[in-house]
Scaffold this motif. Sequence first.
Motif, PDB file in Angstrom:
ATOM      1  N   ARG A 347       0.833  -1.202   0.000  1.00  9.94           N
ATOM      2  CA  ARG A 347       0.000   0.000   0.000  1.00  9.94           C
ATOM      3  C   ARG A 347       0.867   1.251   0.000  1.00  9.94           C
ATOM      4  NH1 ARG A 347      -2.742  -1.713   4.973  1.00  9.94           N
ATOM      5  NH2 ARG A 347      -3.750  -3.670   4.422  1.00  9.94           N
ATOM      6  N   SER A 348       1.973   1.166   0.717  1.00 11.36           N
ATOM      7  CA  SER A 348       2.891   2.303   0.753  1.00 11.36           C
ATOM      8  C   SER A 348       3.572   2.497  -0.599  1.00 11.36           C
ATOM      9  CB  SER A 348       3.937   2.076   1.845  1.00 11.36           C
ATOM     10  OG  SER A 348       4.813   3.171   1.957  1.00 11.36           O
ATOM     11  N   ARG A 349       3.869   1.404  -1.268  1.00 11.64           N
ATOM     12  CA  ARG A 349       4.547   1.494  -2.555  1.00 11.64           C
ATOM     13  C   ARG A 349       3.692   2.151  -3.639  1.00 11.64           C
ATOM     14  NH1 ARG A 349       7.400  -4.486  -3.139  1.00 11.64           N
ATOM     15  NH2 ARG A 349       9.291  -4.029  -1.934  1.00 11.64           N
ATOM     16  N   ILE A 350       2.382   1.968  -3.573  1.00 12.90           N
ATOM     17  CA  ILE A 350       1.531   2.471  -4.660  1.00 12.90           C
ATOM     18  C   ILE A 350       1.095   3.911  -4.454  1.00 12.90           C
ATOM     19  CG2 ILE A 350       0.664   0.130  -5.072  1.00 12.90           C
ATOM     20  CD1 ILE A 350      -2.035   1.109  -3.898  1.00 12.90           C
ATOM     21  N   VAL A 351       1.396   4.514  -3.304  1.00 12.19           N
ATOM     22  CA  VAL A 351       0.884   5.859  -3.013  1.00 12.19           C
ATOM     23  C   VAL A 351       1.255   6.846  -4.113  1.00 12.19           C
ATOM     24  CG1 VAL A 351       1.071   7.844  -1.469  1.00 12.19           C
ATOM     25  CG2 VAL A 351       0.789   5.557  -0.514  1.00 12.19           C
ATOM     26  N   LEU A 352       2.530   7.017  -4.363  1.00 10.31           N
ATOM     27  CA  LEU A 352       2.966   8.048  -5.311  1.00 10.31           C
ATOM     28  C   LEU A 352       2.627   7.699  -6.761  1.00 10.31           C
ATOM     29  CD1 LEU A 352       6.353   9.140  -3.692  1.00 10.31           C
ATOM     30  CD2 LEU A 352       4.055  10.078  -3.377  1.00 10.31           C
ATOM     31  N   PRO A 353       2.828   6.460  -7.225  1.00  9.66           N
ATOM     32  CA  PRO A 353       2.431   6.155  -8.617  1.00  9.66           C
ATOM     33  C   PRO A 353       0.944   6.344  -8.877  1.00  9.66           C
ATOM     34  CG  PRO A 353       3.909   4.463  -7.767  1.00  9.66           C
ATOM     35  CD  PRO A 353       3.544   5.326  -6.610  1.00  9.66           C
ATOM     36  N   VAL A 354       0.084   5.878  -7.963  1.00  4.08           N
ATOM     37  CA  VAL A 354      -1.358   6.001  -8.176  1.00  4.08           C
ATOM     38  C   VAL A 354      -1.786   7.464  -8.097  1.00  4.08           C
ATOM     39  CG1 VAL A 354      -3.637   5.403  -7.255  1.00  4.08           C
ATOM     40  CG2 VAL A 354      -1.865   3.659  -7.412  1.00  4.08           C
ATOM     41  N   ALA A 355      -1.221   8.218  -7.145  1.00  4.95           N
ATOM     42  CA  ALA A 355      -1.545   9.646  -7.055  1.00  4.95           C
ATOM     43  C   ALA A 355      -1.144  10.373  -8.341  1.00  4.95           C
ATOM     44  CB  ALA A 355      -0.860  10.271  -5.857  1.00  4.95           C
ATOM     45  N   ALA A 356      -0.019   9.979  -8.923  1.00  6.92           N
ATOM     46  CA  ALA A 356       0.489  10.671 -10.108  1.00  6.92           C
ATOM     47  C   ALA A 356      -0.405  10.480 -11.326  1.00  6.92           C
ATOM     48  CB  ALA A 356       1.910  10.188 -10.423  1.00  6.92           C
ATOM     49  N   VAL A 357      -1.045   9.313 -11.450  1.00  6.72           N
ATOM     50  CA  VAL A 357      -1.842   9.033 -12.654  1.00  6.72           C
ATOM     51  C   VAL A 357      -3.341   9.047 -12.378  1.00  6.72           C
ATOM     52  CG1 VAL A 357       0.024   7.633 -13.598  1.00  6.72           C
ATOM     53  CG2 VAL A 357      -1.805   6.512 -12.305  1.00  6.72           C
ATOM     54  N   GLY A 358      -3.742   9.309 -11.139  1.00 12.35           N
ATOM     55  CA  GLY A 358      -5.147   9.178 -10.775  1.00 12.35           C
ATOM     56  C   GLY A 358      -6.100  10.089 -11.522  1.00 12.35           C
ATOM     57  N   LEU A 359      -5.628  11.256 -11.963  1.00  8.96           N
ATOM     58  CA  LEU A 359      -6.496  12.210 -12.651  1.00  8.96           C
ATOM     59  C   LEU A 359      -6.476  12.063 -14.173  1.00  8.96           C
ATOM     60  CD1 LEU A 359      -5.679  15.386 -10.533  1.00  8.96           C
ATOM     61  CD2 LEU A 359      -7.811  14.100 -10.503  1.00  8.96           C
ATOM     62  N   LEU A 360      -5.597  11.233 -14.686  1.00 10.41           N
ATOM     63  CA  LEU A 360      -5.479  11.106 -16.141  1.00 10.41           C
ATOM     64  C   LEU A 360      -6.754  10.589 -16.821  1.00 10.41           C
ATOM     65  CD1 LEU A 360      -1.823   9.813 -16.634  1.00 10.41           C
ATOM     66  CD2 LEU A 360      -2.750  12.087 -17.107  1.00 10.41           C
ATOM     67  N   PRO A 361      -7.574   9.729 -16.181  1.00  6.75           N
ATOM     68  CA  PRO A 361      -8.800   9.308 -16.865  1.00  6.75           C
ATOM     69  C   PRO A 361      -9.708  10.467 -17.273  1.00  6.75           C
ATOM     70  CG  PRO A 361      -8.358   7.827 -15.041  1.00  6.75           C
ATOM     71  CD  PRO A 361      -7.364   8.948 -14.946  1.00  6.75           C
ATOM     72  N   LEU A 362      -9.612  11.602 -16.587  1.00  8.59           N
ATOM     73  CA  LEU A 362     -10.465  12.742 -16.941  1.00  8.59           C
ATOM     74  C   LEU A 362     -10.094  13.332 -18.294  1.00  8.59           C
ATOM     75  CD1 LEU A 362     -10.775  14.656 -13.537  1.00  8.59           C
ATOM     76  CD2 LEU A 362     -12.221  12.838 -14.475  1.00  8.59           C
ATOM     77  N   VAL A 363      -8.882  13.064 -18.761  1.00  7.74           N
ATOM     78  CA  VAL A 363      -8.455  13.592 -20.056  1.00  7.74           C
ATOM     79  C   VAL A 363      -9.306  13.008 -21.184  1.00  7.74           C
ATOM     80  CG1 VAL A 363      -6.473  13.825 -21.613  1.00  7.74           C
ATOM     81  CG2 VAL A 363      -6.123  13.926 -19.146  1.00  7.74           C
ATOM     82  N   VAL A 364      -9.950  11.860 -20.937  1.00  6.01           N
ATOM     83  CA  VAL A 364     -10.840  11.256 -21.935  1.00  6.01           C
ATOM     84  C   VAL A 364     -11.945  12.231 -22.336  1.00  6.01           C
ATOM     85  CG1 VAL A 364     -12.519   9.382 -22.292  1.00  6.01           C
ATOM     86  CG2 VAL A 364     -10.333   8.912 -21.189  1.00  6.01           C
ATOM     87  N   TYR A 365     -12.311  13.140 -21.445  1.00  2.00           N
ATOM     88  CA  TYR A 365     -13.364  14.108 -21.765  1.00  2.00           C
ATOM     89  C   TYR A 365     -12.983  15.014 -22.928  1.00  2.00           C
ATOM     90  CZ  TYR A 365     -16.748  13.323 -18.007  1.00  2.00           C
ATOM     91  OH  TYR A 365     -17.732  12.799 -17.200  1.00  2.00           O
ATOM     92  N   ALA A 366     -11.716  15.043 -23.295  1.00  2.00           N
ATOM     93  CA  ALA A 366     -11.290  15.893 -24.419  1.00  2.00           C
ATOM     94  C   ALA A 366     -11.962  15.479 -25.724  1.00  2.00           C
ATOM     95  CB  ALA A 366      -9.774  15.839 -24.574  1.00  2.00           C
ATOM     96  N   VAL A 367     -12.339  14.208 -25.839  1.00  2.00           N
ATOM     97  CA  VAL A 367     -12.992  13.732 -27.073  1.00  2.00           C
ATOM     98  C   VAL A 367     -14.513  13.742 -26.934  1.00  2.00           C
ATOM     99  CG1 VAL A 367     -11.002  12.313 -27.667  1.00  2.00           C
ATOM    100  CG2 VAL A 367     -12.862  11.293 -26.335  1.00  2.00           C
TER     101      VAL A 367
END
Length: 481
Positions: A347-367
């Motif tokens: 759980r500690s290992r995934i904190v920074l990677p998941v936080a870094a990419v967590g908002l990227l799914p919203l970029v789908v709204y561009a299409v």
Amino acid sequence: MPNDRSAPADTSRTPTAPDAVAPAVPVVPGAPTPDAVTRAPVHPPGVAAVSEALAPAIPDAPAPAAPRGYRAVFAVAEFRAVFAAHLFSLLGVVVSELALTVLVYDLTGSPLLSALTFALGLLPYLIGGTLFAGVADRYPARRVLVVCDLLCAACVAVMLVPATPVAGLLALRCLVAAIAPVFTGTRMAALTDILGEGDLYVLGRSLLRIVSQSAMLIGFGAGGVLLTVLSPRGAITVTAVTFLASAALLRFGTRARPARSGDGGGTLLKESLAGARLILGDRRVRALMLLFWVPPMFVVAPEALAAPYADAIGVPSAALGLLLCSMAVGHIGAELFVGSALSPRNRSRIVLPVAAVGLLPLVVYAVRPGLPLAVAALALAGAGAAYVIGLDQWFVDAVPEELRGRAMTLLTAGLMTVQGLGMALAGLAAEFFPVHQVVAGSGILGTVCTLLLVAEVRATAPGRMSDTEGRDRADRHVTSG
């Protein structure tokens, strides 16, 4: 911390009498050792031989397995009381928000005042969390929690009086909202006393978050049903009952513990502001707190703009519910998985990677996606909030105990404030740009800001700060009491 784990198999058996009172017997070469003498069988040799032959075939009874994961948290009686109290008060708050909004609209016919009722549930968080944060450390936690519940019940009771004017209703709504961060921060700090500062605390916080997300889905539905059979004031009465039930559970279901810091001789306001300066002045704590705040500030954009987006893509109004609940469903599912399937280390290992990419799914709204793709993107964005489970442990480790109540209160107040600010900014941006571009822009801008925070959190990790920074931080901790 209460120990709810059963004893290991090799320590749970009662020692045999010879182990306890073995006499001192001289050792003679070729003679049995003292241990052999004291353990010599008293039954005939034939019986002993049979017993020894059969002994390996009779396995020891297995020790009962200690509960793990979320089950271990529920095994703590005090947490069960806190959990039930949280469920009662949260459902009551959600129902009251809906009922009070309807009541204000019925009395005034003003959509603005009706909407303001919701806004007033967020704005006072900053005031209460900043000016009254010292309460969480200055007084015993159980007393603070019970008094907060009783004050909220009293405010709701006054709302029920027909003579209460609309201005009074809104003022009482503000007061309840100002009390909320003190209550939540105190409860978060008290969990470290009830569950310890390790994995049980992290899982306990996770369960309370899951309940919060679920209550938003269930509470509004329950409130809508109540309003079909009760008047708005009748539905608000339910809230008063839930606050009283929460107070009773906390009073009789948790132990009394002393205050964390006591009265330092200054005023409550001075103590609260001094605590905020110490907390935000610590580079590590400040970085972790911002990592709690910044992603939620951007992730609320699609929720705030769900109605205009549904209209823009031409879906029926019933689809609006899918857009509003998909993010919460993704959050709940991801949190349950991370909390039950991953070890504390992972759980500690995934904190920074998941936080870094967590908002990227919203970029789908561009299409300008249709409903299925938009729902999937929102569910993934909700799942990105699972990084908070590991972040909870980092935050507890970084904050000194004497400041923990104030830190948790400030964390709660800031989280609610930045979400309200994020909603307002998204609405403002949508006045000048298409909704889908605003949501996609939130994903991009939020990812950039989060990446900067991730770098700061890495730089302040234990062992990476300079010696001077470490000494300064230690000095602040020593002088903070």
